[in-house]
Design a protein around this motif. Structure first.
Motif, mmCIF file in Angstrom:
data_model
loop_
_atom_site.group_PDB
_atom_site.id
_atom_site.type_symbol
_atom_site.label_atom_id
_atom_site.label_comp_id
_atom_site.label_asym_id
_atom_site.label_seq_id
_atom_site.Cartn_x
_atom_site.Cartn_y
_atom_site.Cartn_z
ATOM 1 N N UNK A 244 0.838 -1.208 0.000
ATOM 2 C CA UNK A 244 0.000 0.000 0.000
ATOM 3 C C UNK A 244 0.866 1.249 0.000
ATOM 4 N N UNK A 245 0.252 2.341 -0.446
ATOM 5 C CA UNK A 245 0.907 3.649 -0.496
ATOM 6 C C UNK A 245 0.257 4.539 0.547
ATOM 7 N N UNK A 246 1.080 5.175 1.391
ATOM 8 C CA UNK A 246 0.547 5.986 2.490
ATOM 9 C C UNK A 246 1.218 7.345 2.529
ATOM 10 N N UNK A 247 0.392 8.369 2.729
ATOM 11 C CA UNK A 247 0.879 9.741 2.900
ATOM 12 C C UNK A 247 1.125 9.952 4.393
ATOM 13 N N UNK A 248 2.392 10.060 4.781
ATOM 14 C CA UNK A 248 2.706 10.203 6.199
ATOM 15 C C UNK A 248 2.278 11.552 6.761
ATOM 16 N N UNK A 249 1.987 12.508 5.887
ATOM 17 C CA UNK A 249 1.567 13.827 6.370
ATOM 18 C C UNK A 249 0.206 13.804 7.024
ATOM 19 N N UNK A 250 -0.711 12.988 6.499
ATOM 20 C CA UNK A 250 -2.046 12.881 7.094
ATOM 21 C C UNK A 250 -2.433 11.437 7.406
ATOM 22 N N UNK A 251 -1.484 10.513 7.223
ATOM 23 C CA UNK A 251 -1.630 9.083 7.524
ATOM 24 C C UNK A 251 -2.636 8.374 6.628
ATOM 25 N N UNK A 252 -3.072 9.011 5.548
ATOM 26 C CA UNK A 252 -4.070 8.402 4.678
ATOM 27 C C UNK A 252 -3.428 7.402 3.720
ATOM 28 N N UNK A 253 -4.090 6.241 3.595
ATOM 29 C CA UNK A 253 -3.670 5.228 2.637
ATOM 30 C C UNK A 253 -4.350 5.536 1.307
#
Length: 646
Positions: A244-253
């Motif tokens: 999976x790909x996750x944006x660590x800035x808002x924790x959204x997958x």
């Protein structure tokens, strides 16, 4: 665990038109093997997730919330890192695509795993605006010790992340079915379990592979990762991968994908072992039958079948035929010669289709049984002393534990006992309700006795209204038929106040009670076996101690003749005082036995007056250890443990 990582990246800058892309949802649960709430919620949650496998992917992290157990310890660093990433506060806690589910009625329950519903899954699945697609696949080395995972991430629109963008790869075991719970909550069936994150966490870094934070429509990157398969994997047929790909800035997958399990071509398991009753009499061999299941993807045409009796070298039988994948068959082994005593037989398949077996965790079946010899002489005495006799043995020599469900069963307590350490314990709180477990004594010879009795001490506290039970049965025909001679449960069994914590351990002599069971109907038999049957209500701990089978008509602690009796000091090195209080003048006999049943001291019958008397007993000439004191008057007797320490 060391992981070998090779990374190649291919960036394609061709321009594509913006397309609608369905997002595969990802549900991450932080469960705990010691959490009762996890055990209560997970069955229905797993049913919901499994019925929606085309819409939502799941990862279960068996975390230390607050304390971890076996599965947590097998991937401690990765799970601890992931737990900290979300600041998971309790178990079972969950995130859907990195977002915490809300409980409007009780905000303290925000993130509770059971908040997931079919409606939430359907609504999430309807989202067709995912910024990425992911294609993932894996292949195994022939020995199944490594896998090569390929994950291609493609942007479906221009995209810029809020923070760092990370590609996560999780090695899962799709299903784990164990015979014994890994923690205190009784769970034995686990699904979608994280077994490793690749690349894994270190002391200074979190799991995952960094990606560009800005993407153009059509841009792609391929990750090729070589993964070492952890040695803790239970079933290699259940290995799968989630990327999976996750944006660590808002924790959204932003997107997730799944590479499903691949069955090993040649694999087999022993799933049952029959034809061996717990007790055998008058025979010198057994002819067991083993059930073999083809758990491989190819037809099983040949297999070795190994069998081992006790510590002897394994022997080999051979089978040939045609067994389709998923099918089972019964194979009868050659006769196995046995001698009197306790035995353990192990049976397992090897070299399916002539190939070394690389998936062995669940291959073996075990049978514990006894070939009864001459019955032990009475009294048969057992005080479950830590370290023996013989040292470290439970059940004691000649005794047998039968655990039909291969779960929590009778065991030794080295710290709890009546006066001295050591007892047999049944941990009912960790045994699911309805389970039955059996502790059998060695066979005893009562042929010279017209009358007989069993005495023992027990300690138990009921938990709330949960009524665990103890049933005692006896057999004189080698276990073919059984007669109930004792049955108590719940409040009737209890010796101490109700304990809702379900952690009962007797704190004083007042928490113990002595019981006496009439075995007169078995007097005259030379092969009597007594069984302590524990029936669980998942309530509280039960302890039994100082078991004594004798040819006395009945043994009781307090009766019409014997009043107050106390032994002090105890433990002692030289002398101890046996204080007795008689309700009328009586002839008393004092005997002391070691734990093998050998009588080491016997007094003459002596007349004692009504009222209080003190008897001095010297242990100066006895080796240090545990002994049983028997005071007899007429048909009554008193049994107490003595602890001699030099």
């Amino acid at each position: 665990m060391k992981k070998i990582i090779s990374l190649s990246a291919l960036v394609c800058l061709s321009v594509y038109s913006i397309a609608q892309t369905r997002r595969t949802a990802l549900y991450e649960e932080f469960s705990c093997e010691n959490s009762a709430q996890s055990a209560a919620i997970n069955p229905s949650l797993n049913t919901l997730l499994n019925s929606n496998s085309s819409k939502i992917l799941a990862i279960t992290y068996e975390a230390a919330l607050p304390n971890g157990a076996t599965l947590y310890n097998q991937d401690r660093r990765d799970i601890t890192s992931r737990t900290g990433y979300y600041s998971a506060p309790f178990a079972p806690y969950a995130r859907l695509d990195g977002i915490q589910l809300r409980n409007a009625a009780d905000t303290t329950q925000n993130g509770l795993a059971s908040l997931l519903t079919q409606n939430i899954i359907d609504t999430t699945y309807a989202d067709i605006n995912a910024p990425f697609t992911i294609a993932i696949s894996h292949t195994f080395h022939p020995a199944y010790d490594t896998a090569v995972v390929t994950m291609t991430i493609t942007a479906t629109e221009n995209f810029t992340s809020v923070g760092n963008l990370t590609a996560q790869l999780v090695l899962e075991e799709a299903a784990i079915h164990l015979s014994t719970a890994t923690g205190s909550n009784g769970e034995k069936d686990f699904y979608n379990v994280c077994r490793a994150m690749i690349p894994g966490a270190t002391t200074t870094t979190s799991p995952g592979t960094g990606l560009p934070t800005t993407w153009t429509n059509g841009q792609s990157q391929t990750l090729t990762i070589t993964v070492r398969i952890p040695g803790s994997i239970y079933d290699k047929n259940q290995i799968c991968f989630v990327g999976f790909v996750q944006d660590d800035g808002n924790e959204q997958v932003k997107q997730a994908a799944y590479s499903s399990p691949q069955h090993i071509l040649n694999d087999a398991q022993a799933t049952a072992l029959t034809g061996i009753p717990p007790f055998l009499c008058g025979v010198n061999s057994i002819t067991p039958t083993v059930t073999i299941k083809n758990t491989g993807a190819d037809t099983l045409k040949a297999s070795s079948i190994k069998y081992q009796l006790d510590a002897a070298a394994p022997l080999t039988d051979y089978w040939t035929g045609a067994l389709p994948p998923g099918a089972s068959m019964n194979v009868t082994l050659p006769p196995i010669i046995i001698t009197a005593g306790s035995h353990v037989l192990l049976v397992w398949p090897a070299y399916p289709n002539g190939v070394a077996d690389i998936n062995t965790t669940f291959d073996t079946q075990t049978a514990n049984f006894i070939l009864e010899g001459t019955g032990a002489t009475v009294p048969l005495i057992q005080a479950f002393t830590p370290g023996g006799p013989p040292p470290g043995t439970f059940p004691p020599t000649g005794w047998l534990v039968v655990n039909p469900d291969n779960d929590i069963t009778w065991g030794q307590s080295n710290t709890v006992g009546d006066l001295a350490a050591g007892s047999a314990r049944m941990r009912f709180p960790r045994s699911p309700a309805g389970r039955k477990d059996f502790l059998y004594t060695q066979n005893v010879d009562l042929s010279a006795a017209g009358t007989a009795s069993l005495t023992f001490n027990l300690a138990y506290a009921q938990a709330k209204t949960l009524a665990d039970s103890l049933i005692i049965m006896a057999s004189s025909d080698c276990g073919a038929t059984w007669t109930n001679v004792y049955a108590k449960g719940g409040a009737l069994l209890a010796t101490a106040a109700n304990d809702s914590t379900q952690t009962f351990a007797p704190a004083s002599a007042a928490d113990w009670r002595s019981e006496a069971v009439n075995l007169n109907s078995f007097g005259g038999s030379n092969n009597v076996i007594v069984c302590f049957k524990a029936v669980s209500a998942a309530g509280n701990n039960l302890y039994i101690d100082d078991i004594n089978i004798s040819n006395s008509p009945m043994g009781i602690v307090e009766n019409s003749l014997l009043g107050e009796i106390a032994v002090y000091p105890n433990p002692f090195s030289d002398n101890t005082y046996i204080h007795i209080s008689l309700k009328q003048p009586q002839l008393l006999k004092l005997e002391v036995f070691n734990l093998t049943g050998q009588r080491v001291f016997a007094s003459q019958e002596t007349a004692y007056p009504e009222g209080s008397s003190n008897i001095i007993f010297s242990g100066a000439n006895l080796p240090g250890g545990i002994y049983l004191l028997k005071l007899s008057t007429g048909n009554d007797q008193y049994i107490r443990k003595l602890n001699v320490m030099h």
